[in-house]
Design a protein around this motif. Structure first.
Motif, short mmCIF file in Angstrom:
data_model
loop_
_atom_site.label_atom_id
_atom_site.label_comp_id
_atom_site.label_asym_id
_atom_site.label_seq_id
_atom_site.Cartn_x
_atom_site.Cartn_y
_atom_site.Cartn_z
N PRO A 438 0.82 -1.21 0.00
CA PRO A 438 0.00 0.00 0.00
C PRO A 438 0.85 1.26 0.00
N ASP A 439 0.24 2.38 -0.43
CA ASP A 439 0.89 3.67 -0.26
C ASP A 439 0.98 4.00 1.23
N ALA A 440 1.87 4.92 1.57
CA ALA A 440 1.99 5.38 2.96
C ALA A 440 1.46 6.81 3.06
N SER A 441 0.87 7.14 4.19
CA SER A 441 0.39 8.50 4.39
C SER A 441 0.66 8.94 5.83
N GLN A 442 0.84 10.24 5.99
CA GLN A 442 1.11 10.82 7.31
C GLN A 442 0.55 12.23 7.32
N THR A 443 -0.04 12.62 8.46
CA THR A 443 -0.65 13.95 8.57
C THR A 443 0.27 14.90 9.32
N PHE A 444 0.41 16.11 8.76
CA PHE A 444 1.30 17.11 9.34
C PHE A 444 0.57 18.46 9.43
N SER A 445 1.15 19.37 10.20
CA SER A 445 0.63 20.75 10.25
C SER A 445 1.80 21.72 10.26
N ILE A 446 1.53 22.92 9.74
CA ILE A 446 2.52 24.00 9.74
C ILE A 446 1.80 25.27 10.18
N ALA A 447 2.36 25.95 11.15
CA ALA A 447 1.82 27.23 11.63
C ALA A 447 2.59 28.36 10.98
N ILE A 448 1.87 29.28 10.36
CA ILE A 448 2.47 30.45 9.72
C ILE A 448 2.07 31.69 10.50
N SER A 449 3.05 32.45 10.97
CA SER A 449 2.79 33.67 11.74
C SER A 449 2.70 34.87 10.82
N ALA A 450 1.93 35.85 11.27
CA ALA A 450 1.85 37.10 10.51
C ALA A 450 3.18 37.81 10.56
N ALA A 451 3.44 38.57 9.53
CA ALA A 451 4.68 39.34 9.51
C ALA A 451 4.62 40.42 10.58
N ALA A 452 5.74 40.71 11.20
CA ALA A 452 5.80 41.75 12.22
C ALA A 452 5.50 43.11 11.61
N VAL A 453 4.70 43.98 12.34
CA VAL A 453 4.34 45.31 11.85
C VAL A 453 5.41 46.30 12.27
#
Length: 477
Positions: A438-453
């Motif tokens: 079978p194929d392999a799968s994995q779940t990930f997340s990435i947090a992106i912060s707003a640019a500093a003002v």
């Protein structure tokens, strides 16, 4: 006592049967193994000759040498690319390959290949440099030097080649140093009846010789003169079984595997200590009439060529080293087998149909990067690339489902890169595939912060900005 010789009858019966189709897929819950024939090198005047018997791979010069018994020739295969092209055929003749070409072994240290000629009672020596097809010497057996040389193995540590002589129950020892053609000695004491194969254990300085008619294995101490037989592993239900035809050493796991053609089994010898304890006898998954065996120490596999079945069984050499994980059909009369570690495949000589099969084991992907949060990023700032790691043969490719952060992409090689454009936390699934289910799968997340003002600098005259002081003209007089 001589054991009942049953394999000759099996070979005769094989002449009238078709190969059995066996396809195995096995493995853990994480990965499966698919094992198959990926190419067939055909018979022909400029290809594989009649009744190929043995194969040896020259990893230095990217070639495989195939002995053709009836033709008395050797086919030279280019192992690069698809690995299925015969580029030279070394012919039979005086000063070349002799009649009954049977065994072959490559001496990489001295750039030579040794070919045993069972009918002519000789050993041909090939220069593996250049075209790899020049026979530089023929060692003709003198009286007392052995009769009907069959198999050959190289002892790289002590600069020797061991040659088993089936008809007179001896082993010849060739000095591979210098010109590489001197027969230093002939071992006869404690070699059993009809020796069929030999393999060298470089780690423990021993050579193992299978004795076909006795159902035993002789163990030679390769130190010193290299001629002392120090033990004979006996025939028995939990030891060496009927018609042991071939032996191969697994130096990575301190084992030797013996193919018992008359019992359809593989005996596993522990090469530590005295090097004589049989720890396993494998029957499950072994085909009928196992004749050849080869070990891939890099990927922890052993390939077993089954003559009657026309199949190859694949053994997992990790752990107890006794589990057949897959098998595949090849040609009728599968005999010699050799591993091409560089290209992750094996070559099998199909004696009865005069072809050579190229087989490969492929494993489904397993993603090894832990699931969960990956390195975060910032809007408008180049993301520090992250590589999703996975195992599998062939190497898997990667795709993503779900929401990658806008501005980031996942390459086919598993690299996440780019410049994010929108803040937020994004969850997505990476799928690794290579054609093996079978194929392999994995779940990930990435947090992106707003640019500093960063506050903009004040503009003169703008609301709230300080007004410059008035300067009145100076009046004099």
């Amino acid at each position: 006592m001589t054991q009942t010789h049953t394999f000759a009858g099996k070979i005769a019966a094989a002449l009238g049967i078709a190969s059995l189709a066996v396809l195995g897929v096995a493995g853990s819950a994480q990965a499966a193994t698919a094992f198959s024939e990926v190419a067939v090198i055909p018979s022909g005047a400029d290809s594989i000759g009649q009744n190929p018997t043995d194969v040896a791979v020259d990893s230095v010069h990217h070639r495989a040498y195939v002995t053709n018994f009836v033709d008395g020739s050797v086919s030279v295969v280019d192992t690069s690319g698809a690995g299925a092209e015969v580029v030279q055929v070394i012919p039979n003749g005086a000063g070349s390959i002799g009649k009954g070409a049977w065994g072959v072994a490559v001496d990489t240290a001295h750039n030579r290949a040794y070919v045993t000629n069972a009918v002519d009672n000789s050993v041909s020596v090939i220069d593996t440099t250049g075209t790899g097809a020049h026979v530089v010497a023929v060692i003709s057996y003198a009286a007392g030097n052995g009769h009907s040389p069959r198999s050959v193995a190289i002892d790289a540590t002590h600069n020797r080649a061991y040659v088993v002589n089936t008809d007179d129950d001896t082993v010849s020892v060739i000095n591979t140093g210098g010109t590489g053609i001197t027969v230093d000695s002939v071992i006869s004491i404690d070699i059993g009846s009809a020796p069929s194969d030999v393999a060298v254990d470089q780690v423990h300085s021993r050579a193992y010789v299978t004795n076909d008619n006795d159902g035993t294995v002789s163990v030679i101490d390769t130190t010193g003169a290299g001629t002392n037989v120090i033990a004979v592993i006996p025939h028995g239900a939990t030891s060496i079984q009927n018609s042991p035809q071939s032996v191969e050493v697994d130096g990575a796991h301190n084992r030797a595997y013996v193919a018992n053609a008359g019992s359809d089994s593989i005996s596993v010898i522990d090469t530590t200590g005295t090097g004589t304890a049989v720890t396993e006898v494998i029957t499950a998954g072994i085909g009928e009439g196992p004749l050849g065996i080869a070990v891939d120490t890099t990927r922890n596999r052993a390939y077993v060529a089954n003559f009657i079945s026309g199949t190859v069984s694949l053994i997992d050499t990790t752990g107890a080293g006794n589990t057949v994980i897959a098998s595949t059909s090849v040609g009728r009369g599968a005999w010699g087998v050799a591993v091409d570690i560089e290209h992750d495949r094996a070559y099998v000589a199909n004696n009865l149909v005069s072809t050579v099969s190229v087989v490969a084991a492929q494993t489904s992907p397993v993603i090894t990067t832990p699931a969960g949060a990956l390195t975060g990023g910032t809007v408008s700032a180049a993301y520090s690339p992250v590589t999703i790691e996975a195992t599998g043969t062939p190497a898997p490719t990667f795709t993503a489902t779900g929401a990658l952060p806008p501005g980031l992409t996942l390459s086919a090689a598993g690299v996440i890169s780019g410049t994010p454009t929108t803040a937020g936390t994004y969850t997505f699934t990476v799928v690794a595939s290579n054609g093996v289910d079978p194929d392999a799968s994995q779940t990930f997340s990435i947090a992106i912060s707003a640019a500093a003002v960063v506050p903009a600098p004040a503009t003169p005259g703008a609301a709230g900005a300080a007004k410059p002081a008035a300067h009145l003209p100076v009046v004099s007089g």
